[in-house]
Design a protein around this motif. Structure first.
Motif, PDB file in Angstrom:
ATOM      1  N   LEU A 195      18.635  -1.365  64.978  1.00 26.48           N
ATOM      2  CA  LEU A 195      17.378  -0.707  65.323  1.00 26.48           C
ATOM      3  C   LEU A 195      16.951  -1.273  66.673  1.00 26.48           C
ATOM      4  O   LEU A 195      16.535  -2.422  66.760  1.00 26.48           O
ATOM      5  CB  LEU A 195      16.333  -0.988  64.241  1.00 26.48           C
ATOM      6  N   LEU A 196      17.096  -0.465  67.699  1.00 23.58           N
ATOM      7  CA  LEU A 196      16.820  -0.924  69.051  1.00 23.58           C
ATOM      8  C   LEU A 196      15.391  -0.585  69.431  1.00 23.58           C
ATOM      9  O   LEU A 196      14.904   0.516  69.181  1.00 23.58           O
ATOM     10  CB  LEU A 196      17.790  -0.279  70.043  1.00 23.58           C
ATOM     11  N   ARG A 197      14.735  -1.526  70.062  1.00 20.02           N
ATOM     12  CA  ARG A 197      13.340  -1.362  70.471  1.00 20.02           C
ATOM     13  C   ARG A 197      13.278  -0.790  71.885  1.00 20.02           C
ATOM     14  O   ARG A 197      14.058  -1.150  72.753  1.00 20.02           O
ATOM     15  CB  ARG A 197      12.644  -2.717  70.432  1.00 20.02           C
ATOM     16  N   GLY A 198      12.301   0.098  72.098  1.00 20.22           N
ATOM     17  CA  GLY A 198      12.000   0.570  73.441  1.00 20.22           C
ATOM     18  C   GLY A 198      13.000   1.537  74.034  1.00 20.22           C
ATOM     19  O   GLY A 198      13.104   1.654  75.255  1.00 20.22           O
ATOM     20  N   ILE A 199      13.731   2.260  73.204  1.00 15.98           N
ATOM     21  CA  ILE A 199      14.716   3.209  73.722  1.00 15.98           C
ATOM     22  C   ILE A 199      14.005   4.510  74.108  1.00 15.98           C
ATOM     23  O   ILE A 199      13.264   5.090  73.320  1.00 15.98           O
ATOM     24  CB  ILE A 199      15.822   3.478  72.675  1.00 15.98           C
ATOM     25  N   MET A 200      14.246   4.946  75.345  1.00 17.61           N
ATOM     26  CA  MET A 200      13.673   6.191  75.863  1.00 17.61           C
ATOM     27  C   MET A 200      14.825   7.099  76.269  1.00 17.61           C
ATOM     28  O   MET A 200      15.518   6.816  77.248  1.00 17.61           O
ATOM     29  CB  MET A 200      12.771   5.904  77.056  1.00 17.61           C
ATOM     30  N   PRO A 201      15.053   8.188  75.521  1.00 20.09           N
ATOM     31  CA  PRO A 201      16.200   9.048  75.801  1.00 20.09           C
ATOM     32  C   PRO A 201      16.177   9.664  77.205  1.00 20.09           C
ATOM     33  O   PRO A 201      17.203  10.132  77.686  1.00 20.09           O
ATOM     34  CB  PRO A 201      16.121  10.135  74.735  1.00 20.09           C
ATOM     35  N   GLY A 247      16.000  -6.060  75.824  1.00 19.11           N
ATOM     36  CA  GLY A 247      15.843  -6.748  74.546  1.00 19.11           C
ATOM     37  C   GLY A 247      15.368  -5.853  73.437  1.00 19.11           C
ATOM     38  O   GLY A 247      14.931  -4.735  73.669  1.00 19.11           O
ATOM     39  N   GLY A 248      15.479  -6.380  72.227  1.00 17.20           N
ATOM     40  CA  GLY A 248      14.946  -5.675  71.087  1.00 17.20           C
ATOM     41  C   GLY A 248      15.961  -5.136  70.106  1.00 17.20           C
ATOM     42  O   GLY A 248      15.829  -4.015  69.645  1.00 17.20           O
ATOM     43  N   THR A 249      16.969  -5.910  69.750  1.00 19.00           N
ATOM     44  CA  THR A 249      17.949  -5.487  68.752  1.00 19.00           C
ATOM     45  C   THR A 249      17.620  -6.150  67.417  1.00 19.00           C
ATOM     46  O   THR A 249      17.559  -7.368  67.327  1.00 19.00           O
ATOM     47  CB  THR A 249      19.382  -5.882  69.175  1.00 19.00           C
ATOM     48  N   ILE A 250      17.398  -5.328  66.415  1.00 21.59           N
ATOM     49  CA  ILE A 250      17.159  -5.820  65.060  1.00 21.59           C
ATOM     50  C   ILE A 250      18.192  -5.178  64.153  1.00 21.59           C
ATOM     51  O   ILE A 250      18.363  -3.959  64.158  1.00 21.59           O
ATOM     52  CB  ILE A 250      15.720  -5.502  64.600  1.00 21.59           C
ATOM     53  N   VAL A 262       7.646   1.778  58.611  1.00 24.88           N
ATOM     54  CA  VAL A 262       8.244   0.487  58.274  1.00 24.88           C
ATOM     55  C   VAL A 262       8.417  -0.272  59.586  1.00 24.88           C
ATOM     56  O   VAL A 262       9.089   0.206  60.488  1.00 24.88           O
ATOM     57  CB  VAL A 262       9.614   0.658  57.584  1.00 24.88           C
ATOM     58  N   THR A 263       7.787  -1.438  59.695  1.00 26.08           N
ATOM     59  CA  THR A 263       7.924  -2.278  60.883  1.00 26.08           C
ATOM     60  C   THR A 263       8.832  -3.445  60.528  1.00 26.08           C
ATOM     61  O   THR A 263       8.475  -4.291  59.711  1.00 26.08           O
ATOM     62  CB  THR A 263       6.557  -2.776  61.386  1.00 26.08           C
ATOM     63  N   PHE A 264      10.013  -3.453  61.132  1.00 24.22           N
ATOM     64  CA  PHE A 264      11.017  -4.483  60.868  1.00 24.22           C
ATOM     65  C   PHE A 264      10.806  -5.677  61.791  1.00 24.22           C
ATOM     66  O   PHE A 264      10.525  -5.511  62.969  1.00 24.22           O
ATOM     67  CB  PHE A 264      12.424  -3.925  61.086  1.00 24.22           C
ATOM     68  N   PHE A 265      10.948  -6.867  61.224  1.00 27.45           N
ATOM     69  CA  PHE A 265      10.811  -8.124  61.961  1.00 27.45           C
ATOM     70  C   PHE A 265      12.186  -8.751  62.164  1.00 27.45           C
ATOM     71  O   PHE A 265      13.000  -8.748  61.257  1.00 27.45           O
ATOM     72  CB  PHE A 265       9.939  -9.114  61.189  1.00 27.45           C
ATOM     73  N   LYS A 266      12.388  -9.291  63.338  1.00 24.04           N
ATOM     74  CA  LYS A 266      13.639 -10.020  63.603  1.00 24.04           C
ATOM     75  C   LYS A 266      13.634 -11.341  62.831  1.00 24.04           C
ATOM     76  O   LYS A 266      14.623 -11.707  62.216  1.00 24.04           O
ATOM     77  CB  LYS A 266      13.774 -10.274  65.104  1.00 24.04           C
ATOM     78  N   ASP A 267      12.510 -12.040  62.860  1.00 24.12           N
ATOM     79  CA  ASP A 267      12.395 -13.329  62.178  1.00 24.12           C
ATOM     80  C   ASP A 267      12.231 -13.116  60.677  1.00 24.12           C
ATOM     81  O   ASP A 267      11.697 -12.095  60.236  1.00 24.12           O
ATOM     82  CB  ASP A 267      11.206 -14.121  62.723  1.00 24.12           C
ATOM     83  N   PRO A 268      12.643 -14.100  59.897  1.00 22.39           N
ATOM     84  CA  PRO A 268      12.566 -13.967  58.438  1.00 22.39           C
ATOM     85  C   PRO A 268      11.150 -13.818  57.889  1.00 22.39           C
ATOM     86  O   PRO A 268      10.942 -13.141  56.920  1.00 22.39           O
ATOM     87  CB  PRO A 268      13.191 -15.251  57.912  1.00 22.39           C
ATOM     88  N   LEU A 305       0.129  -4.465  66.507  1.00 25.41           N
ATOM     89  CA  LEU A 305       1.386  -5.081  66.068  1.00 25.41           C
ATOM     90  C   LEU A 305       2.004  -5.909  67.190  1.00 25.41           C
ATOM     91  O   LEU A 305       2.378  -7.064  66.980  1.00 25.41           O
ATOM     92  CB  LEU A 305       2.392  -4.007  65.632  1.00 25.41           C
ATOM     93  N   ASP A 306       2.107  -5.316  68.377  1.00 26.84           N
ATOM     94  CA  ASP A 306       2.703  -6.025  69.521  1.00 26.84           C
ATOM     95  C   ASP A 306       1.911  -7.267  69.886  1.00 26.84           C
ATOM     96  O   ASP A 306       2.478  -8.328  70.142  1.00 26.84           O
ATOM     97  CB  ASP A 306       2.794  -5.104  70.743  1.00 26.84           C
ATOM     98  N   LYS A 307       0.597  -7.131  69.901  1.00 30.25           N
ATOM     99  CA  LYS A 307      -0.261  -8.271  70.276  1.00 30.25           C
ATOM    100  C   LYS A 307      -0.163  -9.388  69.240  1.00 30.25           C
ATOM    101  O   LYS A 307      -0.123 -10.573  69.580  1.00 30.25           O
ATOM    102  CB  LYS A 307      -1.704  -7.796  70.414  1.00 30.25           C
ATOM    103  N   THR A 308      -0.101  -9.022  67.978  1.00 27.52           N
ATOM    104  CA  THR A 308      -0.104 -10.000  66.894  1.00 27.52           C
ATOM    105  C   THR A 308       1.268 -10.629  66.663  1.00 27.52           C
ATOM    106  O   THR A 308       1.362 -11.830  66.410  1.00 27.52           O
ATOM    107  CB  THR A 308      -0.605  -9.336  65.587  1.00 27.52           C
ATOM    108  N   TYR A 309       2.334  -9.829  66.760  1.00 25.38           N
ATOM    109  CA  TYR A 309       3.658 -10.309  66.367  1.00 25.38           C
ATOM    110  C   TYR A 309       4.667 -10.394  67.508  1.00 25.38           C
ATOM    111  O   TYR A 309       5.776 -10.866  67.303  1.00 25.38           O
ATOM    112  CB  TYR A 309       4.221  -9.432  65.248  1.00 25.38           C
ATOM    113  N   GLY A 310       4.310  -9.923  68.685  1.00 25.85           N
ATOM    114  CA  GLY A 310       5.229 -10.005  69.815  1.00 25.85           C
ATOM    115  C   GLY A 310       6.224  -8.862  69.833  1.00 25.85           C
ATOM    116  O   GLY A 310       6.056  -7.845  69.160  1.00 25.85           O
TER     117      GLY A 310
END
Length: 179
Positions: free
Chosen positions: A7-13, A72-75, A104-110, A154-159
Motif C-alpha cells: 500500500l503505497l502512500r501519496g501515489i498520483m496517477p 516514501g510511504g510503503t506499507i 481503514v488507515t494502516f500503520f507501518k509501526d506495530p 491523521l497526518d498531524k497526529t501520526y505522521g
C-alpha cells in the motif's frame, strides 16, 4: 510463496513515474512474482519467498525512490493479515456510501503512539483499532467538504507512516491476492 499487498502512500496517477506500469516494473525488477496493480492509487499485490515484511518494505521503498523518485510511504500487509481483517467484518451492518464512507488507515509501526478517540469531529466516528491489522477503522460522513479535516488530523497526529484505503478497496485487494 507468500502473498503480499503493498500500500503505497501519496501515489498520483497524473505523475508519469507513479503510473501502474512503472510501479509494476519496479516490483518485477525486484524479482517478485504475479505482480498486479489495483486501481490507480498505489495498491500492488505480489508473491515472493521473503517472510520479513519490514525488510521487504524497506527494500521496496529504496527501489521506488531510486528508480522512480518516489520518496516514501510503503506499507506491507500479508494476504493472511488482510483476509483475517475482512473475515472479522469490523464494519458489520454498515454500508459504504457517501454518508458512511468506511475507511481503514494502516500503520507501518506495530502500535500507534496515540490511542484513537471515539470521534475526531462530528463527521468521523472511529470504530476502533484493529491490532492484528495494525489499522484504525473509521466511518466518515463524506457528504461534507470538511471530511478532509480527518485526513489532516491523521497526518498531524501520526505522521507519514500511515496510509488510508476504503473498505471496498481492502476487500478488492484480498480478492486480487486470491487469484
Amino acid at each position: 510463496m507468500n502473498r503480499y499487498a503493498a500500500l503505497l502512500r501519496g501515489i498520483m496517477p497524473t505523475n508519469p513515474n507513479m503510473r501502474n506500469e512503472k510501479l509494476r516494473g519496479v516490483f518485477e525488477g525486484l524479482g517478485f512474482e504475479r505482480v498486479a496493480t489495483l486501481l490507480s492509487s498505489g495498491n500492488l499485490v505480489f508473491r515472493c519467498a521473503d517472510t520479513d515484511a519490514v525488510e521487504l518494505e524497506d527494500r521496496i521503498q529504496r527501489a521506488l525512490n531510486r528508480e522512480l523518485g518516489i520518496p516514501g510511504g510503503t506499507i506491507l500487509r500479508s494476504y493472511e493479515e488482510l483476509r483475517a481483517l475482512v473475515d472479522r467484518d469490523p464494519f458489520e451492518g454498515l454500508t459504504h456510501e457517501r454518508g458512511s464512507y468506511l475507511t481503514v488507515t494502516f500503520f507501518k509501526d506495530p502500535k500507534p503512539t496515540v490511542e484513537p478517540p471515539d470521534s475526531v469531529d462530528e463527521l468521523t466516528r472511529v470504530i476502533g483499532y484493529d491490532a492484528d491489522a495494525r489499522a484504525f477503522l473509521t466511518v466518515i460522513d463524506n457528504s461534507n467538504p470538511k471530511t478532509t479535516d480527518f485526513m489532516a488530523w491523521l497526518d498531524k497526529t501520526y505522521g507519514k507512516d500511515i496510509t488510508t484505503r476504503t473498505w471496498l478497496t481492502v476487500q478488492r485487494i484480498v480478492k486480487k491476492l486470491e487469484t
